[in-house]
Design a protein around this motif. Structure first.
Motif: not given
Length: 144
Positions: A73, A94, A110-111, A113-120
């Motif tokens: 990114n 991935r 957690t960070d 997961a937020k960036e990839l928009e998936i569950a932790r």
């Protein structure tokens, strides 16, 4: 009577000059000797230094040819080890993103997961599987 006064004067001047030259050379030799003693007190032989001190004095050049870059990114992640770079490169995109983000960019699960928009939990699962793949890759290529 004939006198050699000019000749005697010339001999006298030569002796004075010789005496002057000798005293200058003696003084200069004394100065060099004392400077050498001062330097010897300050100087340390490299072989007498401990490995820790030598490491403080030395440096290692890193050339960009030996560094592998991964583009994630907005980030550019440098990896210096050839074998690890190849192991990461063998992963899916991935898994590469998860491993590089976690270990090289110091991001938490957690960070990521937020960036990839998936569950932790998914991030944790993929990270664990990717590490197993890297471990197997390194075992296979450990002699290279």
């Amino acid at each position: 009577m004939v006198t050699n006064e000019p000749m005697q004067q010339q001999v006298k001047q030569q002796r004075q000059f010789d005496s002057y030259c000798k005293s200058v050379l003696k003084n200069e030799a004394r100065n060099i000797y004392s400077e050498t003693q001062i330097q010897n007190k300050r100087l340390i032989v490299l072989s007498a230094l401990s490995q820790e001190k030598l490491n403080e004095l030395s440096m290692c050049d890193i050339y960009t040819v030996e560094v592998y870059y991964f583009h994630l990114n907005d980030y550019v992640v440098p990896v210096e080890d050839f074998l690890i770079a190849n192991a990461i490169q063998s992963l899916s995109e991935r898994d590469q993103l998860i491993i590089l983000s976690f270990y090289f960019l110091d991001m938490s699960d957690t960070d990521i997961a937020k960036e990839l928009e998936i569950a932790r939990g998914t991030v944790y699962y993929h990270k664990k599987k990717a590490l197993e793949k890297i471990k197997n890759y390194l075992k296979e290529h450990e002699n290279e």
